[in-house]
Enzyme design. Structure first.
Site, PDB file in Angstrom:
ATOM      1  N   GLY A   1       0.832  -1.204   0.000  1.00 50.57           N
ATOM      2  CA  GLY A   1       0.000   0.000   0.000  1.00 50.57           C
ATOM      3  C   GLY A   1       0.861   1.246   0.000  1.00 50.57           C
ATOM      4  O   GLY A   1       0.947   1.959   1.000  1.00 50.57           O
TER       5      GLY A   1
ATOM      6  N   SER B   1       1.452   3.384  -3.393  1.00 51.00           N
ATOM      7  CA  SER B   1       0.949   4.371  -4.346  1.00 51.00           C
ATOM      8  C   SER B   1      -0.471   4.821  -3.999  1.00 51.00           C
ATOM      9  O   SER B   1      -1.260   4.055  -3.441  1.00 51.00           O
ATOM     10  CB  SER B   1       0.942   3.785  -5.752  1.00 51.00           C
ATOM     11  OG  SER B   1       2.246   3.533  -6.173  1.00 51.00           O
TER      12      SER B   1
ATOM     13  N   GLU C   1      13.507  -3.770  -4.173  1.00 53.19           N
ATOM     14  CA  GLU C   1      12.687  -3.938  -5.357  1.00 53.19           C
ATOM     15  C   GLU C   1      13.510  -3.702  -6.633  1.00 53.19           C
ATOM     16  O   GLU C   1      13.447  -4.447  -7.584  1.00 53.19           O
ATOM     17  CB  GLU C   1      11.524  -2.955  -5.302  1.00 53.19           C
ATOM     18  CG  GLU C   1      10.641  -3.008  -6.540  1.00 53.19           C
ATOM     19  CD  GLU C   1       9.428  -2.097  -6.428  1.00 53.19           C
ATOM     20  OE1 GLU C   1       9.492  -1.115  -5.688  1.00 53.19           O
ATOM     21  OE2 GLU C   1       8.437  -2.391  -7.097  1.00 53.19           O
TER      22      GLU C   1
ATOM     23  N   GLU D   1      10.941   7.769 -16.492  1.00 53.80           N
ATOM     24  CA  GLU D   1      11.282   9.182 -16.300  1.00 53.80           C
ATOM     25  C   GLU D   1      11.851   9.401 -14.895  1.00 53.80           C
ATOM     26  O   GLU D   1      12.841  10.114 -14.713  1.00 53.80           O
ATOM     27  CB  GLU D   1      10.037  10.055 -16.531  1.00 53.80           C
ATOM     28  CG  GLU D   1       9.615  10.147 -17.999  1.00 53.80           C
ATOM     29  CD  GLU D   1       9.106   8.824 -18.585  1.00 53.80           C
ATOM     30  OE1 GLU D   1       8.541   8.004 -17.822  1.00 53.80           O
ATOM     31  OE2 GLU D   1       9.289   8.595 -19.791  1.00 53.80           O
TER      32      GLU D   1
END
Lengths: 294, 376
Positions: free
Chosen positions: B122, B124, B239, B360
């Site tokens: 949990g 984003s 990650e 980006e």
């Protein structure tokens, strides 16, 4: 598995970097553009430092090191934009008298019948019958062309690998040059590197360098022709596209002889051609896919 | 520079290979992508098998090289990937192991390893995607509990998760990177609502999670109050560092299949197709070498992957998309048929330049943290 530079390899790389910074720094590069020609004194200094004899056995008067060490040295040469038929002379050490210690300059007929430094060379490997001079795009690499190249000659994987190492080094230089410029050049009241469009060009420069580095170093460890083909494609891409992106970061000044960027681009173009067309490398890699799956 | 493995590592590889050959034929058939209870049972079952065979903690306790071998061999053998255990094994688990108290480690880590509990992430929010620190989900203290209200999005496995690693704002007046805390929230707590989101590939791969005055014990906070951003950076470094090892192996296999397909359907004679596949082979070979390079670097720096993961992720995510573009060229009109196995993978590949930090954002990380360019 420790796929990192050893202490000795770091020391060797730093030593070569130091030697080239002293003997062929920014001013020497400028001077060489003004007065083209092979610097025999520098060539002998490279020979004395073991640049050409690095992989020769100690019993034969060489340094007795391997391909990974040679690749690190050639990367530094590419980073310094050091001119001359370095790879051909290195590969001739132990075969052509004088090549190992830098007394002889050796050139070779490359892909597409391209010959570098034909006038300056003491020994030429390959058939140069009817070779005609070209008005070379690179002020630091005089070029000749053999009218009907011998298509049966397969490119030597070691030549391709050393060339890829030089390309890697030039890509590193282009990345460093672009980043340095982006940090210091101010527009709109701030360094241009603070603008995302410029920042992202620089990031992609580094990504291409790191991918090419992994491929080139791995090919130096395995000496496998398929690994070499992959290394060659990625190093060409890192150098050629890196130089173009660096030029873009420099803006208008990048398009002039005031900045050194064009020297990197032109050298990268020549190196991308001299190992033969990259179609051959792509075909080799494609063919290997079918071998793997049977 | 050395690409050989030690005798101990080779022995690990041989033992693992032998075990995989023995157990994989006995696995039940893979459930369909939308059968979440089925996927949960399947993935937990696989984790339990790994646990019983002594491989459960390979992501945590093994050296980076052994982990690399594990991911390489399981992928080559066609073993299940971590699946629903992804967050527990690769995010929440390592974070709790690094930042949790002894009590928290004892409570949460063993069930992850034994394949008993599933975690989801949990982080984003609809208004805070790439700008993760702009999150608004709010938690205020009421006695020894936090009361949490807000919403989360892109939460994979939310439908079948037992726990959620939850980022909440505990001090709204602090600068946005401070004032965040990291909580472990039970997914069956009153006030938690899960709404599945359908992806462009057609499956419900992730969900929105709505939180309405959900009560979370203060004892379920990992790290100090308002120090959650630092804890999160620990999570994200895991990650970005090791998440894609198995996938590079998978892409190389897919590339071989595409080449075989091209030969079977006559497209191999087209030099443009052949050159494109050759270039992709160079690409994935190099990405594998870069993986080995990064793993060796992690090995010498104590195991926590660095920002070099961003370099890898940028290139890999694009290469994966190019792989399926090349496949589409080989298939021709077949690339428009969802019944062709690879078409769904082609659609799924579009997530890679967005998920886990968009390209980006990764370029900003590379430019600012590796190249030292000024912040915009």
């Amino acid at each position: 598995m420790r796929f990192q530079l050893t202490e000795d390899q770091r020391a060797l790389r730093d030593g070569v970097r130091g030697l080239l910074a002293r003997r062929f720094g920014a001013e020497a590069l400028r001077a060489a553009v003004e007065r083209p020609g092979l610097d025999r004194e520098l060539w002998r200094a490279l020979g004395a430092a073991g640049f050409f004899s690095l992989r020769l056995a100690e019993a034969e008067g060489g340094v007795g090191l391997g391909l990974p060490e040679a690749v690190l040295m050639f990367e530094e040469a590419g980073r310094a934009l050091l001119p001359g038929p370095l790879a051909a002379t290195h590969l001739a050490a132990g075969v052509v008298p004088g090549a190992a210690d830098g007394e002889a300059v050796v050139t070779a007929v490359g892909g597409g019948g391209l010959v570098e430094w034909l006038d300056a060379a003491d020994v030429v490997q390959g058939d140069v019958t009817g070779a005609v001079p070209m008005r070379s795009v690179d002020p630091l690499t005089p070029l000749w062309r053999v009218p009907v190249p011998d298509s049966a000659v397969e490119p030597d994987p070691l030549f391709l690998l050393l060339t890829a190492a030089e390309q890697l080094g030039t890509a590193v230089r282009m990345c460093e040059t672009a980043v340095q410029h982006a940090r210091t050049r101010e527009q709109f009241g701030r360094p241009i590197g603070a603008f995302q469009a410029v920042k992202h060009l620089c990031a992609e420069l580094l990504v291409r360098v790191e991918v090419a580095r992994a491929a080139v170093y791995a090919a130096a460890v395995t000496a496998d022709p398929v690994d070499v083909a992959a290394a060659r494609l990625l190093a060409d891409e890192a150098a050629v596209r890196g130089a173009r992106d660096c030029l873009q970061v420099f803006g208008g000044m990048g398009f002039t002889w005031e900045a050194d960027v064009h020297l990197g681009l032109k050298r990268a173009w020549i190196r991308a051609e001299r190992g033969g067309s990259n179609t051959e490398s792509e075909d080799l890699l494609a063919g290997e896919l079918l071998i793997e799956v049977g | 520079m050395d690409l050989s493995y030690t005798p101990e590592e080779e022995e690990f590889r041989a033992r693992l290979r032998e075990w995989l050959a023995k157990v994989l034929p006995s696995l039940p058939p893979k459930p369909s992508p939308d059968d979440w209870p089925g996927r949960r049972a399947y993935d937990l079952g696989w984790q339990r098998m790994l646990y019983d065979a002594g491989y459960a903690d390979v992501h945590w306790d093994a050296s980076p090289t052994v982990r690399l071998i594990f991911l390489e061999e399981t992928e080559k053998a066609g073993a299940p990937y971590v699946g629903a255990n992804f967050v527990g094994l690769l995010h929440a688990g390592p974070t709790i192991a690094a930042e949790g108290t002894a009590e928290q480690r004892a409570r949460w880590l063993p069930p992850v390893l034994r394949g008993e509990e599933v975690w989801c992430q949990g982080f984003s929010e609809p208004e805070a995607g790439s700008d993760l620190a702009a999150l608004r989900t709010r938690a205020y203290r009421d006695g020894d509990e936090y009361v949490v209200t807000g919403s989360k999005i892109w939460t994979s496995h939310a439908e079948v998760a037992d726990w959620c690693e939850l980022l909440v704002r505990t001090d709204p007046s602090a600068p946005k990177h401070r004032g965040i805390s990291w909580l472990a929230m039970r997914m069956d707590a009153p006030g938690v609502t899960v709404r599945p989101l359908r992806t462009l590939a057609g499956s419900t791969e992730f969900a929105e999670v709505f939180l309405d005055e959900v009560r979370v014990p203060v004892a379920h906070r990992v790290g100090e109050e308002n120090d959650g951003w630092r804890v999160t950076m620990v999570t994200l470094s895991f990650e970005r560092g090791t998440a894609f090892v198995g996938e590079v192996v998978a892409c190389r296999r897919v590339l071989g299949e595409i080449a075989r397909e091209a030969r079977a359907c006559g497209r191999w004679d087209d030099p443009v197709v052949r050159r494109r596949l050759g270039r992709l082979n160079a690409e994935f070979r190099a990405l594998w070498r870069l993986t080995q390079w990064n793993v060796s670097e992690a090995e010498s720096s104590g195991g926590v992957p660095g920002v070099g993961g961003s370099v890898f992720k940028l290139r890999y995510s694009r290469a994966r998309q190019e792989l399926y573009e090349a496949a589409a060229e080989v298939w021709g009109v077949g690339a428009l048929d969802l019944d062709q196995g690879w078409v769904t993978d082609r659609l799924s590949s579009l997530a890679y330049t967005i998920a886990a930090g968009t390209s980006e954002i990764q370029r900003n990380i590379v430019a600012e943290r590796i190249l030292g360019l000024p912040k915009g």
